[in-house]
Each structure stands twice: as structure tokens, then as C-alpha cells.
Design a protein around this motif. Structure first.
Motif, PDB file in Angstrom:
ATOM      1  N   THR A 147      40.789  -3.621  19.004  1.00 18.66           N
ATOM      2  CA  THR A 147      42.078  -3.056  19.401  1.00 18.66           C
ATOM      3  C   THR A 147      42.164  -1.619  18.932  1.00 18.66           C
ATOM      4  N   LYS A 148      42.612  -0.737  19.806  1.00 21.11           N
ATOM      5  CA  LYS A 148      42.724   0.670  19.436  1.00 21.11           C
ATOM      6  C   LYS A 148      43.893   0.865  18.474  1.00 21.11           C
ATOM      7  N   GLU A 149      43.594   1.452  17.334  1.00 26.22           N
ATOM      8  CA  GLU A 149      44.641   1.707  16.356  1.00 26.22           C
ATOM      9  C   GLU A 149      45.580   2.804  16.829  1.00 26.22           C
ATOM     10  N   ARG A 150      45.020   3.786  17.552  1.00 21.18           N
ATOM     11  CA  ARG A 150      45.838   4.889  18.045  1.00 21.18           C
ATOM     12  C   ARG A 150      45.343   5.295  19.426  1.00 21.18           C
ATOM     13  N   ARG A 151      46.273   5.269  20.379  1.00 22.12           N
ATOM     14  CA  ARG A 151      45.925   5.692  21.727  1.00 22.12           C
ATOM     15  C   ARG A 151      46.221   7.184  21.885  1.00 22.12           C
ATOM     16  N   GLY A 152      45.963   7.703  23.075  1.00 27.90           N
ATOM     17  CA  GLY A 152      46.120   9.124  23.320  1.00 27.90           C
ATOM     18  C   GLY A 152      47.527   9.633  23.043  1.00 27.90           C
ATOM     19  N   ARG A 153      47.596  10.851  22.518  1.00 29.53           N
ATOM     20  CA  ARG A 153      48.866  11.512  22.272  1.00 29.53           C
ATOM     21  C   ARG A 153      48.863  12.862  22.975  1.00 29.53           C
ATOM     22  N   PHE A 154      50.053  13.375  23.265  1.00 30.93           N
ATOM     23  CA  PHE A 154      50.156  14.638  23.992  1.00 30.93           C
ATOM     24  C   PHE A 154      49.475  15.765  23.217  1.00 30.93           C
ATOM     25  N   LYS A 155      49.631  15.762  21.899  1.00 33.11           N
ATOM     26  CA  LYS A 155      49.050  16.856  21.117  1.00 33.11           C
ATOM     27  C   LYS A 155      47.526  16.827  21.118  1.00 33.11           C
ATOM     28  N   ASP A 156      46.947  15.679  21.522  1.00 33.83           N
ATOM     29  CA  ASP A 156      45.491  15.630  21.646  1.00 33.83           C
ATOM     30  C   ASP A 156      44.992  16.602  22.717  1.00 33.83           C
ATOM     31  N   LEU A 157      45.843  16.874  23.713  1.00 38.01           N
ATOM     32  CA  LEU A 157      45.448  17.765  24.808  1.00 38.01           C
ATOM     33  C   LEU A 157      45.190  19.185  24.326  1.00 38.01           C
ATOM     34  N   ILE A 158      45.866  19.577  23.238  1.00 39.21           N
ATOM     35  CA  ILE A 158      45.694  20.936  22.737  1.00 39.21           C
ATOM     36  C   ILE A 158      44.820  20.968  21.476  1.00 39.21           C
ATOM     37  N   HIS A 159      44.156  19.851  21.202  1.00 39.09           N
ATOM     38  CA  HIS A 159      43.192  19.816  20.106  1.00 39.09           C
ATOM     39  C   HIS A 159      42.024  20.741  20.471  1.00 39.09           C
ATOM     40  N   PRO A 160      41.491  21.469  19.498  1.00 35.04           N
ATOM     41  CA  PRO A 160      40.379  22.403  19.798  1.00 35.04           C
ATOM     42  C   PRO A 160      39.249  21.777  20.607  1.00 35.04           C
ATOM     43  N   LYS A 161      39.022  20.483  20.427  1.00 36.55           N
ATOM     44  CA  LYS A 161      37.931  19.811  21.136  1.00 36.55           C
ATOM     45  C   LYS A 161      38.195  19.734  22.636  1.00 36.55           C
ATOM     46  N   TYR A 162      39.486  19.627  23.017  1.00 36.71           N
ATOM     47  CA  TYR A 162      39.832  19.418  24.429  1.00 36.71           C
ATOM     48  C   TYR A 162      40.614  20.584  25.046  1.00 36.71           C
ATOM     49  N   LEU A 163      40.977  21.586  24.250  1.00 37.60           N
ATOM     50  CA  LEU A 163      41.877  22.635  24.728  1.00 37.60           C
ATOM     51  C   LEU A 163      41.332  23.366  25.949  1.00 37.60           C
ATOM     52  N   ARG A 164      40.052  23.705  25.930  1.00 38.24           N
ATOM     53  CA  ARG A 164      39.476  24.430  27.062  1.00 38.24           C
ATOM     54  C   ARG A 164      39.570  23.606  28.343  1.00 38.24           C
ATOM     55  N   THR A 165      39.217  22.328  28.250  1.00 46.40           N
ATOM     56  CA  THR A 165      39.294  21.446  29.423  1.00 46.40           C
ATOM     57  C   THR A 165      40.731  21.290  29.900  1.00 46.40           C
ATOM     58  N   THR A 166      41.651  21.120  28.962  1.00 49.92           N
ATOM     59  CA  THR A 166      43.063  20.974  29.308  1.00 49.92           C
ATOM     60  C   THR A 166      43.568  22.179  30.077  1.00 49.92           C
ATOM     61  N   LEU A 167      43.288  23.374  29.584  1.00 49.98           N
ATOM     62  CA  LEU A 167      43.755  24.597  30.242  1.00 49.98           C
ATOM     63  C   LEU A 167      43.138  24.758  31.624  1.00 49.98           C
ATOM     64  N   GLN A 168      41.860  24.421  31.751  1.00 52.60           N
ATOM     65  CA  GLN A 168      41.194  24.531  33.051  1.00 52.60           C
ATOM     66  C   GLN A 168      41.835  23.590  34.070  1.00 52.60           C
ATOM     67  N   ILE A 169      42.119  22.354  33.645  1.00 57.90           N
ATOM     68  CA  ILE A 169      42.725  21.379  34.568  1.00 57.90           C
ATOM     69  C   ILE A 169      44.127  21.827  34.956  1.00 57.90           C
ATOM     70  N   TRP A 170      44.895  22.315  33.987  1.00 54.19           N
ATOM     71  CA  TRP A 170      46.257  22.780  34.294  1.00 54.19           C
ATOM     72  C   TRP A 170      46.227  23.915  35.317  1.00 54.19           C
ATOM     73  N   ILE A 171      45.307  24.874  35.110  1.00 57.09           N
ATOM     74  CA  ILE A 171      45.219  26.027  36.025  1.00 57.09           C
ATOM     75  C   ILE A 171      44.818  25.567  37.427  1.00 57.09           C
ATOM     76  N   ILE A 172      43.858  24.645  37.500  1.00 58.60           N
ATOM     77  CA  ILE A 172      43.410  24.149  38.802  1.00 58.60           C
ATOM     78  C   ILE A 172      44.558  23.465  39.545  1.00 58.60           C
ATOM     79  N   TRP A 173      45.323  22.595  38.799  1.00 55.52           N
ATOM     80  CA  TRP A 173      46.441  21.927  39.444  1.00 55.52           C
ATOM     81  C   TRP A 173      47.540  22.902  39.837  1.00 55.52           C
TER      82      TRP A 173
END
Length: 258
Positions: free
Chosen positions: A232-258
Motif C-alpha cells: 500500500t502506498k504510504e503517500r500518493r502524489g501531491r501538487f507540490k511534487d510537480l514543482i519538485h526539482p526532479k520533475y519541474l522541467r517536465t512539468t513546465l514543458q507540459i504546461w507550455i505545450i497544453w
């Protein structure tokens, strides 16, 4: 022991996936009709309520504003309460406010109600994308492209209806007719199971197993041997995960594309 992923691979592609793909793809028809509706209604409400250009443009803006705001809210609720419940709620919500729009007594009410429709339509994506991915697993990649046909079909359908309905019985009846696909889809929601992956993530192994057994039965396939076991997952995805340094570049690219 086996995992959900291993069960899905063992069951393989079959009738269940085709049916699920068609049902969830049809939500794209309903969504496209509700979104594109404004394009074929705007010239008529402009004349009826003597609107200026910015007032006509505001209608479309508010539809997508409602879509933007409620997609965040319904996305969080879908993570907490499940995709199936939010998907059903969104169809009930969108159909209800769409019908109300056809009785709008003024421009202000029309704008408000269409914004609420946009909010309801945003919930369709919370379950549709995941379920379409499930439907096209087992290397049936061409189905991903076919999924876009549903939106195109909805767009063409509302334009065709408008060419017949608007000059005869008016835009209010066009809105009522356009809400019918969404209402019909509500009737088939009993067929759509909750995501097995979601149930596993919340620790509800019994529900996940029941879903997998239903899929196997429809496909005429056998379940893998053993017991369903996944942590069982102790913690599922959170909104602030989107701006985590690991995912920030991908998040910004997807937002711009949309």
C-alpha cells in the motif's frame, strides 16, 4: 503471489478493453459537444441580448476558467475518493448545468452556468485518460490515435446539429439536445469498474481482485495463480511534487505545450 500489472498482462487484451475504450472514448464526444457548443451559439445570444464583442468572448473564457479551476479540485478528489465516483459526479454535474443553461434568463446567468459546465466537463479527464490507457494496453498502440476520433466526432456532430436546430427551434433546444450524450453515458456507468491500481494504492485488495476477475471473465481468460499482493502506498502524489526539482522541467514543458 502476483501484482496488478502481472494480472493485466496475463489476462491480455479482449472484449472488456474494447468495450471500455468505446465507452470512455464516447466521453470525448460529450465533452467536445459541450465545449464546441459556444462557437455555434455565440452569434445567436449576441443578437438576442445585444452583446458586445468582449461579452461574447467572455463566455468562452469562463468555460475554460471553470475547466481550469475545477480540474485541480476534482483531480485531488479523484485521488482521495477514486476515479469512478468523480467521473460519475462530473457527468451528472455537466449534464445538470448544461440543461440549466438552456433556461438562462439573462447573459449573466448564461455565463455563470457555462462556467459550471466547464467545471463539470473537467472531471471527465480524471478517469477517462487512465481508463483509455488501460484499454489500449498489451501493445494495441493504434487505439491511442483512434481515441482522438471521438473528440472530432463530437465537434462535427454539434456543428451538424446546429445547422439544423438553430434556424428551426432555436439555440436553447440545441443545448438540450447536446446534453443527451452525457446523460446516456451515465446509464452505462455501472459497467465501468473502479481502477484496480487505485484500489491497490488504498489497500483495498478485495475490490482490486474483483475488478481483475471481472476483466478476466469478459475476456475469457484465466487469472494468474496465487494471491494478489502489492504494498500500500504510504503517500500518493501531491501538487507540490510537480514543482519538485526532479520533475519541474517536465512539468513546465507540459504546461507550455497544453
Amino acid at each position: 503471489m502476483f501484482t496488478v500489472e502481472e494480472a493485466v498482462e496475463t489476462i491480455g487484451f479482449g472484449r472488456f478493453h474494447v468495450a471500455l475504450f468505446l465507452i470512455m472514448g464516447s466521453t470525448g464526444v460529450a465533452e467536445a459537444m459541450e465545449i464546441m457548443l459556444i462557437a455555434v451559439v455565440s452569434p445567436l445570444i449576441r443578437c438576442e441580448w445585444q452583446l458586445q464583442d468582449w461579452q461574447v468572448a467572455l463566455v468562452t473564457t469562463m468555460v475554460f476558467f471553470g475547466y481550469m479551476v475545477f480540474s485541480i479540485v476534482l483531480g485531488l478528489l479523484a485521488d482521495r475518493y477514486g476515479r469512478w465516483k468523480i467521473l460519475l459526479l462530473s457527468f451528472l454535474w455537466a449534464a445538470y448545468f448544461s440543461l440549466l443553461t438552456s433556461f438562462a434568463p439573462s447573459y449573466i446567468w448564461f455565463v455563470f452556468l457555462r462556467a459550471m459546465v466547464g467545471g463539470g466537463v473537467s472531471g471527465h479527464a480524471q478517469g477517462r485518460e487512465e481508463k483509455q490507457i488501460v484499454a489500449v494496453c498489451s501493445c494495441f498502440n493504434p487505439f491511442l490515435s483512434l481515441g482522438k476520433v471521438f473528440w472530432l466526432a463530437g465537434s462535427l456532430l454539434i456543428i451538424g446539429l446546429a445547422s439544423v436546430v438553430n434556424p428551426t427551434i432555436g439555440w436553447r433546444w440545441l443545448i438540450r439536445i447536446a446534453s443527451i450524450p452525457g446523460i446516456l453515458l451515465i446509464l452505462v456507468f455501472k459497467f465501468i469498474p473502479e481502477s484496480a491500481r487505485y484500489n491497490v494504492s488504498t489497500g483495498n485488495m478485495a475490490a482490486a481482485l474483483a475488478t481483475l476477475q471481472k476483466i478476466a471473465k469478459m475476456n475469457g481468460a484465466a487469472m494468474p495463480e496465487g494471491v494478489l499482493r502489492e504494498p500500500t502506498k504510504e503517500r500518493r502524489g501531491r501538487f507540490k511534487d510537480l514543482i519538485h526539482p526532479k520533475y519541474l522541467r517536465t512539468t513546465l514543458q507540459i504546461w507550455i505545450i497544453w
